[in-house]
Enzyme design. Structure first.
Site, PDB file in Angstrom:
ATOM      1  N   LYS A  27       0.827  -1.214   0.000  1.00 17.26           N
ATOM      2  CA  LYS A  27       0.000   0.000   0.000  1.00 17.26           C
ATOM      3  C   LYS A  27       0.862   1.264   0.000  1.00 17.26           C
ATOM      4  O   LYS A  27       0.602   2.200  -0.759  1.00 17.26           O
ATOM      5  CB  LYS A  27      -0.943  -0.035   1.198  1.00 17.26           C
ATOM      6  CG  LYS A  27      -2.085   0.943   1.123  1.00 17.26           C
ATOM      7  CD  LYS A  27      -3.128   0.654   2.157  1.00 17.26           C
ATOM      8  CE  LYS A  27      -2.658   0.768   3.571  1.00 17.26           C
ATOM      9  NZ  LYS A  27      -1.843  -0.321   4.126  1.00 17.26           N
ATOM     10  N   THR A  47       3.966   1.384  -1.013  1.00 18.61           N
ATOM     11  CA  THR A  47       4.650   1.350  -2.309  1.00 18.61           C
ATOM     12  C   THR A  47       3.752   1.904  -3.405  1.00 18.61           C
ATOM     13  O   THR A  47       4.185   2.669  -4.274  1.00 18.61           O
ATOM     14  CB  THR A  47       5.072  -0.089  -2.643  1.00 18.61           C
ATOM     15  OG1 THR A  47       5.838  -0.623  -1.559  1.00 18.61           O
ATOM     16  CG2 THR A  47       5.905  -0.144  -3.913  1.00 18.61           C
ATOM     17  N   ARG A  65       2.512   8.270   6.571  1.00 13.53           N
ATOM     18  CA  ARG A  65       2.813   8.301   8.003  1.00 13.53           C
ATOM     19  C   ARG A  65       4.288   8.005   8.267  1.00 13.53           C
ATOM     20  O   ARG A  65       4.962   7.354   7.483  1.00 13.53           O
ATOM     21  CB  ARG A  65       1.960   7.258   8.742  1.00 13.53           C
ATOM     22  CG  ARG A  65       0.487   7.570   8.784  1.00 13.53           C
ATOM     23  CD  ARG A  65      -0.307   6.368   9.273  1.00 13.53           C
ATOM     24  NE  ARG A  65      -0.234   5.268   8.318  1.00 13.53           N
ATOM     25  CZ  ARG A  65      -0.543   4.010   8.603  1.00 13.53           C
ATOM     26  NH1 ARG A  65      -0.918   3.678   9.814  1.00 13.53           N
ATOM     27  NH2 ARG A  65      -0.452   3.079   7.673  1.00 13.53           N
ATOM     28  N   ALA A  96      -3.486   1.654  12.185  1.00 11.74           N
ATOM     29  CA  ALA A  96      -4.906   1.606  11.820  1.00 11.74           C
ATOM     30  C   ALA A  96      -5.655   0.552  12.614  1.00 11.74           C
ATOM     31  O   ALA A  96      -6.858   0.679  12.836  1.00 11.74           O
ATOM     32  CB  ALA A  96      -5.057   1.342  10.326  1.00 11.74           C
ATOM     33  N   PHE A 108       3.155  -8.704  -8.634  1.00 14.14           N
ATOM     34  CA  PHE A 108       4.324  -9.446  -8.186  1.00 14.14           C
ATOM     35  C   PHE A 108       4.847 -10.266  -9.360  1.00 14.14           C
ATOM     36  O   PHE A 108       4.091 -10.585 -10.284  1.00 14.14           O
ATOM     37  CB  PHE A 108       3.972 -10.370  -7.014  1.00 14.14           C
ATOM     38  CG  PHE A 108       3.669  -9.653  -5.727  1.00 14.14           C
ATOM     39  CD1 PHE A 108       3.597  -8.274  -5.650  1.00 14.14           C
ATOM     40  CD2 PHE A 108       3.453 -10.370  -4.559  1.00 14.14           C
ATOM     41  CE1 PHE A 108       3.320  -7.619  -4.457  1.00 14.14           C
ATOM     42  CE2 PHE A 108       3.176  -9.728  -3.362  1.00 14.14           C
ATOM     43  CZ  PHE A 108       3.119  -8.351  -3.311  1.00 14.14           C
ATOM     44  N   TRP A 153       6.623  -1.150  -8.428  1.00 20.43           N
ATOM     45  CA  TRP A 153       7.746  -1.659  -7.634  1.00 20.43           C
ATOM     46  C   TRP A 153       8.969  -1.863  -8.529  1.00 20.43           C
ATOM     47  O   TRP A 153      10.087  -1.495  -8.175  1.00 20.43           O
ATOM     48  CB  TRP A 153       7.355  -2.975  -6.957  1.00 20.43           C
ATOM     49  CG  TRP A 153       8.471  -3.609  -6.178  1.00 20.43           C
ATOM     50  CD1 TRP A 153       8.896  -3.281  -4.927  1.00 20.43           C
ATOM     51  CD2 TRP A 153       9.324  -4.681  -6.623  1.00 20.43           C
ATOM     52  NE1 TRP A 153       9.957  -4.082  -4.557  1.00 20.43           N
ATOM     53  CE2 TRP A 153      10.233  -4.950  -5.578  1.00 20.43           C
ATOM     54  CE3 TRP A 153       9.392  -5.439  -7.794  1.00 20.43           C
ATOM     55  CZ2 TRP A 153      11.209  -5.938  -5.672  1.00 20.43           C
ATOM     56  CZ3 TRP A 153      10.361  -6.436  -7.886  1.00 20.43           C
ATOM     57  CH2 TRP A 153      11.252  -6.680  -6.839  1.00 20.43           C
TER      58      TRP A 153
END
Length: 644
Positions: free
Chosen positions: A95, A97, A119, A359, A478, A507
């Protein structure tokens, strides 16, 4: 990567990804050494800052004062986008990334004004299981190690502020049990010394004229002022540290030889140990962190800190940080932490890093002020991509119902990150465990397993649409994913009502790999009608009903079971005037239910609320569900083995 003749849409060196992709830390080092960081002064000019609107913090970071937002109050806001995800595996689904990759695509590929707002990572997961939160591959914040460790010290400021209040609670109870009312008042207000500003707040609360001098109070007024009469059984305030340490979940404090008080019962020893059971939370679960994330300015921060309720008196009156007299000092400790930190991505797009609430056990979003600053800087044609933690059932729900409620900001698009790996797990694949090789099911094509597990994604899409925003699904690619599996995910997403669903390979490729995602987000924002945005519940509803709405609408639960303690606490909060606060549920991130092993879309389950904490200063109530812990533990092989 050393060839700087070709530039991206920002006029910066075009990213040259290596194949195969090096480790995250190696990518960060390569960018810093081979391409170089954009000097902070140049980054400031790129985003439109004046010379006095940046406070350098070394060569890779800078603090951005709130005056940047205030000077641009008449500037229209940009497009507000939140990135969230499906229920993850323990490895995470990328997330952060995706947040960085999407922002790189919007800026370095599309050439649009852009900010990512994320964050600050906690040392807990950094040295535990999950690792850092800089993103990964060619979609990350650099330098990675500076981002993941300490940053500009904001989390340490939260820790210091929180623990100052904890010390104030214990010392006040110790002194009150040891002294008469007269002695207490005499020591709190020595001869000739006026009431401190924070003391006047307590006078107002008690209905006493704050302009009176200490010598002018009646004996009754002096007693009411001096004695808080804290009931130890009602204390909810915990000490904190930014480390995963399960052995501090329950501790006994006050066992030193000098922590004794006179025995007034007339029976037994002359002195009694002044001890009690207490515990620690991880810093990012502290209400102080939530206050920092939700405050609009320094005055608001000071007010929220002062309003934090830490316990109740024996007469059931709430005891606040203002009552204990240390809220002003807490605000001073936090004053520099209120300013977000500016960093950059591997493609030199700007990133604001601020606050770090989890969270699953807190609000799970970066700060309101970081988003506000970014929205003003990008202008009406720009984009701000902000991240909501963990799965959409907790991070996104809190983003909409708590953060947006207090900020007044309306997002135009929600991006839900999904992976083939996680959807296979939700379809019935073997458990995914950190530090252990993936089972063959995750390495071989299995469209049927992916399709079955995609029910989890479909539920998250349906949940996001309940808030009236357009939803774009990002399939984070991936290397083991096949085209057929990715197409199956996209098909389920569109059928569930997503505005669009695209594969993203950021990525491996950086912004270029997220170009289709960026284009889809731009279209979704253009097509969005802000008038459709809505909250899930009204604040005036009873506490139990608000919890039930979230549980049924978002988690798909049949209902909620409240413990005897939770029932008592709801009654107490309602009587104290806190019943109209929004709800911040603490539960597992791995499932819609309270059972982390219940994958997919569980049915026939109920949510168990074992206790409810009041985060009155931050502005929400905090039900703790199932077996969720507010300070994690370390695994057998923690991540710190790989840091050297």
């Amino acid at each position: 990567m050393s060839d700087e003749t070709e530039t991206n849409a920002l006029g910066q060196p075009k990213l040259r990804p290596k194949v195969p992709v090096p480790s995250d830390i190696q990518v960060s080092h390569d960018i810093v050494k081979e391409v170089g960081l954009l000097p902070m002064a140049d980054l400031a000019k790129q985003i439109g800052l004046e010379d006095d609107e940046m406070i350098p913090w070394g060569i890779a970071k800078a603090k951005i004062p709130l005056s940047v937002r205030d000077r641009r109050k008449d500037q229209p806001d940009g497009n507000y986008v939140v990135v969230t995800g499906i229920n993850p595996t323990p490895l995470g689904e990328g997330k952060s990334t995706t947040t960085i990759g999407l922002s790189q695509a919007i800026g370095a590929v599309l050439g649009k004004p852009i900010f990512a707002c994320i964050r600050q990572p906690s040392q807990g997961p950094t040295f535990g299981i999950k690792g850092g939160a800089a993103g990964g591959g060619y979609s990350q914040v650099v330098p990675m190690e500076e981002f993941n460790l300490h940053l500009t010290g904001d989390i340490h400021a939260v820790t210091a502020s929180n623990n100052l209040l904890a010390a104030a609670i214990e010392s006040r109870m110790f002194h009150e049990v040891s002294q008469t009312d007269e002695a207490l008042f005499r020591r709190l207000c020595p001869d000739g010394k006026p009431f401190a500003a924070v003391m006047k707040r307590r006078l107002v609360k008690l209905g006493i004229d704050p302009e009176k001098a200490p010598s002018e109070l009646t004996p009754e007024e002096a007693s009411a002022f001096a004695r808080l009469d804290i009931d130890p059984s009602t204390i909810t305030w915990q000490r904190v540290l930014d480390t995963c340490d399960r052995h501090l979940r329950r501790v006994t404090i006050g066992q030193g030889p000098t922590e004794t008080v006179k025995n007034r019962t007339g029976e037994g020893p002359a002195r009694l140990q002044h001890d009690r059971q207490a515990g620690f939370d991880i810093t990012v679960a502290s209400e102080v962190m939530a206050v920092l994330a939700l405050s609009k300015d320094l005055a608001d921060l000071r007010e929220r800190l002062g309003n934090m309720v830490v316990a109740y008196s024996h007469k059931r009156k709430p005891i606040t940080a203002d009552d204990l007299g240390c809220s002003g000092a807490m605000a001073v400790l936090m004053r520099e932490a209120l300013a977000p930190t500016l960093m950059q991505s591997v493609e030199r797009t700007p990133v604001l890093v601020h606050t770090g609430p989890f969270a699953n056990i807190a609000t799970g979003n970066s700060s309101i002020v970081a988003d506000e600053i970014a929205l003003k800087l990008v202008g009406k044609d720009g984009f701000v991509v902000t991240e909501a933690g963990f799965g959409a059932d907790i991070g996104m729900e809190k983003f909409f119902n708590i953060k947006c409620r207090y900020s007044g900001l309306k997002p135009k698009c929600a991006v839900i990150v999904a992976t083939v790996r996680a959807l296979k797990m939700h379809g019935g694949g073997p458990p995914v465990k950190a530090g252990k090789p993936l089972s063959k099911e995750y390495l071989e094509e299995d469209v049927a397993l992916v399709t079955k597990g995609a029910a989890n994604l479909a539920k998250h899409v349906e949940n996001a649409k309940k808030f009236g925003v357009n939803v774009v699904v990002a399939v984070n690619k991936f290397k083991t994913d096949t085209e057929a599996e990715i197409e199956a995910v996209k098909k389920v997403a569109i059928e569930a009502g997503a505005f669009d669903a695209v594969m993203s390979n950021h990525w491996a490729l950086g912004g270029e790999g997220a170009a289709d995602l960026a284009a889809a987000v731009e279209r979704a924002c253009k097509a969005n009608d802000e008038a459709n945005f809505k909250f899930l519940y009204e604040l005036k509803l009873p506490i139990s009903e608000k919890i039930e709405i979230i549980s049924k609408e978002i988690y798909g639960a049949d209902g909620v079971d409240f413990s005897e303690l939770a029932e008592k606490q709801m009654k107490q909060y309602t009587e104290a005037g806190f019943g109209d606060l929004p709800i911040c549920i603490a539960k597992t991130q791995y499932s819609f239910s309270c059972d982390p092993a219940a994958k997919g879309v569980p049915t026939g389950h109920r949510i168990t609320v074992r206790e409810i904490r009041g985060c009155v200063g931050a502005g929400f109530l905090y039900p703790i569900c199932g077996d969720i812990m507010t300070i994690p533990g370390l695994p057998t092989r923690p991540g710190f083995y790989d840091v050297d």
